[in-house]
Enzyme design. Structure first.
Site, PDB file in Angstrom:
ATOM      1  N   THR A  77      44.729  38.053  37.735  1.00 44.33           N
ATOM      2  CA  THR A  77      43.480  38.687  37.312  1.00 44.33           C
ATOM      3  C   THR A  77      43.721  40.186  37.163  1.00 44.33           C
ATOM      4  O   THR A  77      44.289  40.813  38.053  1.00 44.33           O
ATOM      5  CB  THR A  77      42.395  38.430  38.366  1.00 44.33           C
ATOM      6  OG1 THR A  77      42.188  37.028  38.462  1.00 44.33           O
ATOM      7  CG2 THR A  77      41.089  39.114  37.989  1.00 44.33           C
TER       8      THR A  77
ATOM      9  N   LYS B   2      37.445  36.611  32.402  1.00 44.51           N
ATOM     10  CA  LYS B   2      37.690  36.366  33.828  1.00 44.51           C
ATOM     11  C   LYS B   2      36.937  37.379  34.682  1.00 44.51           C
ATOM     12  O   LYS B   2      36.355  37.028  35.714  1.00 44.51           O
ATOM     13  CB  LYS B   2      39.193  36.427  34.132  1.00 44.51           C
ATOM     14  CG  LYS B   2      39.570  36.259  35.614  1.00 44.51           C
ATOM     15  CD  LYS B   2      39.333  34.849  36.142  1.00 44.51           C
ATOM     16  CE  LYS B   2      39.500  34.716  37.648  1.00 44.51           C
ATOM     17  NZ  LYS B   2      40.874  34.726  38.117  1.00 44.51           N
TER      18      LYS B   2
ATOM     19  N   LYS C  49      39.600  43.387  45.661  1.00 34.22           N
ATOM     20  CA  LYS C  49      40.421  43.677  44.478  1.00 34.22           C
ATOM     21  C   LYS C  49      39.620  43.496  43.177  1.00 34.22           C
ATOM     22  O   LYS C  49      39.524  44.423  42.365  1.00 34.22           O
ATOM     23  CB  LYS C  49      41.641  42.747  44.477  1.00 34.22           C
ATOM     24  CG  LYS C  49      42.474  42.760  43.214  1.00 34.22           C
ATOM     25  CD  LYS C  49      43.701  41.867  43.335  1.00 34.22           C
ATOM     26  CE  LYS C  49      43.423  40.385  43.326  1.00 34.22           C
ATOM     27  NZ  LYS C  49      42.942  39.866  42.023  1.00 34.22           N
TER      28      LYS C  49
END
Lengths: 304, 304
Positions: B102, B178, B246
């Site tokens: 990601t 995403k 994150k």
């Protein structure tokens, strides 16, 4: 007095998008329904659907053992029951109040105590499911109250609901469950609107975003239900921004009074307040997306 | 050179919970899989599953036309490809990088440019679905890249995914989709943990809350998936708090760089940071509920 015949009579106070639908569901199930609302438009629609319009809340409940109160909040419910034009005293001694406005658990407990002090019964019965399911008699009802309240309310509840959660004998528990649902619903609407606007800023194909997200772990019931309003630019209110400034306001009050932080609900409340402040309080709650679009200068259908 | 035989060879760099599962799915589909990971435990598990352990990333990709990179972020992906121990130069001239970490769309675009400058192909291919579905070859893959990248990656993608969204020819679009999913997923986890802890403060039966909410408009994919961890007090990490510090950090960066406010994602990020700061960064992401429980002194199973 024929008990069965009397029990097939119901009064509905508050004939808006939810109460009007619930009254129609009761009519469809064979109840004789007397209704009252302060808004003449709602009364006309109710009469057109076959209901009996009463000239006041007190007249609606005369000889009627079941009252369904579907007003906006605890304050209005208190007025319906105990106000100058209130109707509790006009109800038969053996009767039940089905109280469906969204309110804090403490407010529901207080109303139940005061109703029960008169010998009447109180079912704490907030609703979920929207106007369409209200009219179909297919609501979800989150109900708590005494065994007697459940028994007396049973036939009317069955006519209005597809699913009834019986949450115990303590009034306030239904209200508490409803508030948990509203916390999540409000956060999810705000997040859905933030995400779809952010996707627009990123230049993504929004119809494709809807397709991908509804098939992924980022999905929510609200994303799936509300984002089509954004994609179509249709902000006619199915449920208005003001519902969530109210309900997330109750969450904020509950959090303060029990010393419990709710930062996610707090962030969502601020977004609904900003959207209301921008003049969209009576528009569909997906209007939070139009707020983001306006702030960030992005192009969404139906933008104001 | 037998093209078919060569194409049935894949290298997987990063053999953690996602990459390890994806490597097993490739083995199950008949690929010869060479793998590398900096963590010896992951290498042992991979060897036990029938994979060929390589001594370095560069050795894993030799004569291998397909590289699946499943490391933690853009920085690690860059190291895999271009670092001192990097492997891109060791790959055949006609080969494809399937990049599944990601990362921000801009980082994916940058990596794609640099890979394509060497004549090789890049598929921007972030994944969704969790470790169990990774091992079953049943992931969702959000893929964008050139026609040639799709063609070369196709057989491996099919072995790893149950659902592939083809999102166009511009690398970065998969990453952007995403990130929209991660924004919603992070907000929904934080909201689910806030709501279930708030319900505990209200004294509600939490199993009943789970039942009611999953049948109501307040439901989300994450509420349904994560709240059982809270009810069972099981915080063994299926996906860790650190994943969301994150990913919501990437959202914050994207918001700043494109001047787009994300207050809901911002509130969720702060809750994940607080949970990490309280020592639960490597625990299951439902640990946000334990943070609320600790702050407010409420009793939840598995509390620390």
């Amino acid at each position: 007095m024929n008990k069965t015949a009397t029990a097939s009579q119901v009064a509905v106070i508050g004939l808006g998008s939810m109460g009007g639908g619930m009254a129609r569901a009761l009519l469809a199930a064979g109840f004789r329904v007397k209704g009252f609302d302060v808004n003449p438009t709602n009364l006309e629609a109710f009469a057109a659907a076959g209901g009996t319009v009463a000239a006041s809340a007190a007249l609606a409940v005369q000889d009627t053992p079941i009252l369904v109160s579907v007003v906006v909040n605890a304050h209005q419910t208190e007025n319906v029951l105990f106000g100058a034009e209130g109707c509790l005293a006009a109800m038969p001694e053996e009767s039940v109040v089905i109280s469906s406005a969204t309110m804090a658990p403490e407010a529901a407990r207080d109303l139940a105590r005061r109703v029960e002090a008169t010998g009447r019964h109180y079912l704490d019965a907030p609703i979920s499911g929207g106007a369409t399911r209200a009219a179909e008699g297919a609501l979800t009802i989150l109900a708590a109250g005494s065994k007697r309240a459940f028994t007396m309310a049973g036939p009317a509840i069955d006519a209005m609901a597809a699913k009834v959660y019986e949450l115990g004998d303590a009034a306030g528990t239904g209200a508490a469950f409803k508030m948990i649902n509203q916390l999540l619903a409000g956060v999810h609407i705000a997040a859905a609107c933030e995400a779809i606007s952010f996707a627009a800023r990123q230049g993504l194909d929004l119809a494709r975003v809807f397709e991908v997200i509804t098939g992924s772990a980022g999905n929510s019931w609200m994303f799936e239900n509300r984002i089509p309003h954004v994609l179509e630019g249709d902000y006619a209110p199915r449920s208005a921004i003001e519902i969530f400034t109210k309900d997330l306001g109750i969450i904020a009050d509950m959090g303060r009074s029990t010393q419990f932080p709710t930062p996610m609900a707090g962030a969502a409340l601020q977004l609904f307040l900003m959207t209301a402040a921008a003049g969209m309080g009576k528009d569909d709650d997906a209007s939070v997306a139009r707020l983001f679009a306006r702030i960030a200068g992005i192009d969404l259908p139906g933008q104001v």
